[in-house]
Design a protein around this motif. Structure first.
Motif, PDB file in Angstrom:
ATOM      1  N   VAL A 222       0.675  -0.737   0.151  1.00  0.00           N
ATOM      2  CA  VAL A 222       0.060  -0.385  -0.026  1.00  0.00           C
ATOM      3  C   VAL A 222       0.936   1.579   0.113  1.00  0.00           C
ATOM      4  CG1 VAL A 222      -1.471   1.489   1.157  1.00  0.00           C
ATOM      5  CG2 VAL A 222      -2.068  -1.339   0.573  1.00  0.00           C
ATOM      6  N   MET A 223       1.695   1.385   0.473  1.00  0.00           N
ATOM      7  CA  MET A 223       2.787   2.453   1.039  1.00  0.00           C
ATOM      8  C   MET A 223       3.067   2.842  -0.589  1.00  0.00           C
ATOM      9  SD  MET A 223       2.274   4.376   3.167  1.00  0.00           S
ATOM     10  CE  MET A 223       3.385   5.014   3.305  1.00  0.00           C
ATOM     11  N   LEU A 224       3.842   1.618  -1.128  1.00  0.00           N
ATOM     12  CA  LEU A 224       4.484   1.770  -2.496  1.00  0.00           C
ATOM     13  C   LEU A 224       4.294   2.387  -3.505  1.00  0.00           C
ATOM     14  CD1 LEU A 224       6.867  -1.532  -2.361  1.00  0.00           C
ATOM     15  CD2 LEU A 224       7.465   0.472  -2.052  1.00  0.00           C
ATOM     16  N   ALA A 225       2.650   1.509  -3.153  1.00  0.00           N
ATOM     17  CA  ALA A 225       1.415   2.086  -4.330  1.00  0.00           C
ATOM     18  C   ALA A 225       1.267   4.066  -4.023  1.00  0.00           C
ATOM     19  CB  ALA A 225      -0.158   1.950  -3.910  1.00  0.00           C
ATOM     20  N   ASN A 226       1.015   4.197  -2.314  1.00  0.00           N
ATOM     21  CA  ASN A 226       1.286   5.395  -2.261  1.00  0.00           C
ATOM     22  C   ASN A 226       2.429   6.230  -2.954  1.00  0.00           C
ATOM     23  OD1 ASN A 226      -1.125   5.585  -0.593  1.00  0.00           O
ATOM     24  ND2 ASN A 226      -0.264   4.799   1.232  1.00  0.00           N
TER      25      ASN A 226
END
Length: 410
Positions: A222-226
């Motif tokens: 999720v944070m990499l997508a962010n």
């Protein structure tokens, strides 16, 4: 047995109505998000009437972004988007946005105008992320195409004020503002009386606190997508805000007067709105073939190259400038749906709305910086080099998507 039966009914309900729901969600978003750039599209008239320069004018967009961020943070921390029927949230926000946008037409100066644009941003914070959540609920599978179509609606809605100016030349800016408010009211009507209830929208969650955000921050995919989304947003809204002014300044070599204004407005809509809609839909379709991460990398590479080269088309023949701008308009938005789809894929349903709102809150905070600095850079290095600073964002996004691919491979 009853649980299995309920799950089967939900599945049948989704299969039967999801494309109808997509149509109405996309149409409502298109109408509601005409509020976003309603003031920016009439900025030339406002600059003359209110005596603003380009840097001061940039705050007409920046104030909306600030309002969006504050609204998104409140929604994320309160968990409103996961605790109430999203259709009602969307409808209330659209009515509120229509009112404050309508009041903008009565303002007589910059300060009052900026305050009203700020509240418009707060309203939009309860429209755009909520639409993505609604879409994700209706599309548990094939989110890439669904969210791609939704982003296409966002793009067309955001650029629709430019189309209004094109269709009604020389119209007073107050009329265009009121037309945007009317569209937002129509969006509220669609959500209230037409859109069916999403199958899982009644699910309740506990209130969200700062501690509740910890699982999001610790969720690596999720944070990499962010991170990819943050880089994408560094480029996107600065391009959308300033490309029309770049085109107008560039076309002055060949055109003047009303011909200049009409031509630059036409190509601003085509390169931002129409090209963006094409990029959103095609991006969603291609991502199903090659994967969300690979599509994002491809789009980010192309958009970064465009941001580096568009300046070299300044004062070039109109066809060359528009060609590069159109490619940029397609590529710059093609990956947008993928970042939301990745977050939806790796987030739990009960905090999906919060995850998406958190992503957008930080992403829009990033836009404030890039929107502000483009006119500053234009004054220092000129249009030839100003947009090249936007390539920083896609480079960050490329790194994030490569890291996500490695993570998924284990």
């Amino acid at each position: 047995m009853s649980g299995s039966s309920s799950s089967s009914r939900n599945s049948n309900h989704i299969s039967r109505y999801k494309w109808i729901a997509l149509f109405w969600i996309a149409l409502a978003e298109l109408f509601a998000l005409s509020l976003w750039f309603s003031a920016s599209a009439v900025l030339p008239q406002l600059e003359k009437e209110w005596g603003m320069d380009a840097v001061a004018g940039s705050w007409m967009t920046t104030s909306v972004q600030i309002g969006f961020i504050i609204g998104a943070v409140v929604i994320a921390l309160s968990g409103i988007s996961d605790r109430f029927d999203p259709r009602h949230i969307f409808a209330i926000a659209s009515v509120f946005g229509a009112i404050v946008n309508g009041l903008f037409s009565l303002s007589s100066g910059t300060i009052t105008g900026l305050i009203l644009r700020f509240f418009t941003g707060i309203a939009i914070a309860s429209i755009y992320p909520i639409a993505v959540k609604l879409l994700s609920t209706w599309f548990p599978d094939r989110r890439e195409v669904g969210i791609g179509i939704l982003i296409a609606a966002l793009t067309l809605g955001s650029s629709s004020p430019h189309l209004m100016i094109l269709l009604i030349p020389n119209v007073n800016w107050k009329i265009l503002i009121l037309m945007s408010s009317l569209l937002a009211l129509l969006a509220a009507a669609i959500m209230t009386w037409i859109l069916p209830k999403a199958p899982d929208s009644a699910k309740k969650t506990v209130a969200v606190t700062m501690n509740s955000l910890q699982p999001i921050l610790q969720n690596r995919p999720v944070m990499l997508a962010n991170y990819g989304y943050f880089g994408h947003m560094w480029e996107l809204y600065a391009m959308w805000t300033w490309l029309p002014y770049f085109l107008t300044a560039s076309f002055k070599t060949f055109l003047e007067g009303s011909d200049l204004q009409e031509t630059s407005t036409l190509f601003a809509f085509l390169t931002i709105g129409l090209s963006g809609a094409i990029g959103s839909v095609v991006g969603g379709w291609v991502s199903e073939k090659i994967g969300k991460e690979r599509l994002s990398i491809l789009a980010l590479v192309i958009s970064s190259l465009c941001s580096l080269t568009i300046g070299f088309t300044f004062n070039a023949p109109i066809g060359i400038t528009v060609s590069v701008a159109s490619i940029w308009g397609i590529a710059i938005i093609a990956d947008s749906a993928q970042f939301s789809a990745i977050v939806a894929e790796f987030s739990k349903l009960e905090n999906l709305g919060t995850s998406l709102t958190f992503q957008m809150a930080i992403g829009f905070a990033v836009t404030i910086i890039s929107i502000y600095f483009i006119p500053v850079l234009v004054n220092i290095v000129g249009w030839k080099w100003a947009f090249s600073a936007l390539s920083i964002g896609p480079i960050l996004g490329i790194w994030a998507m490569i890291s996500l691919i490695r993570y998924e491979r284990g």
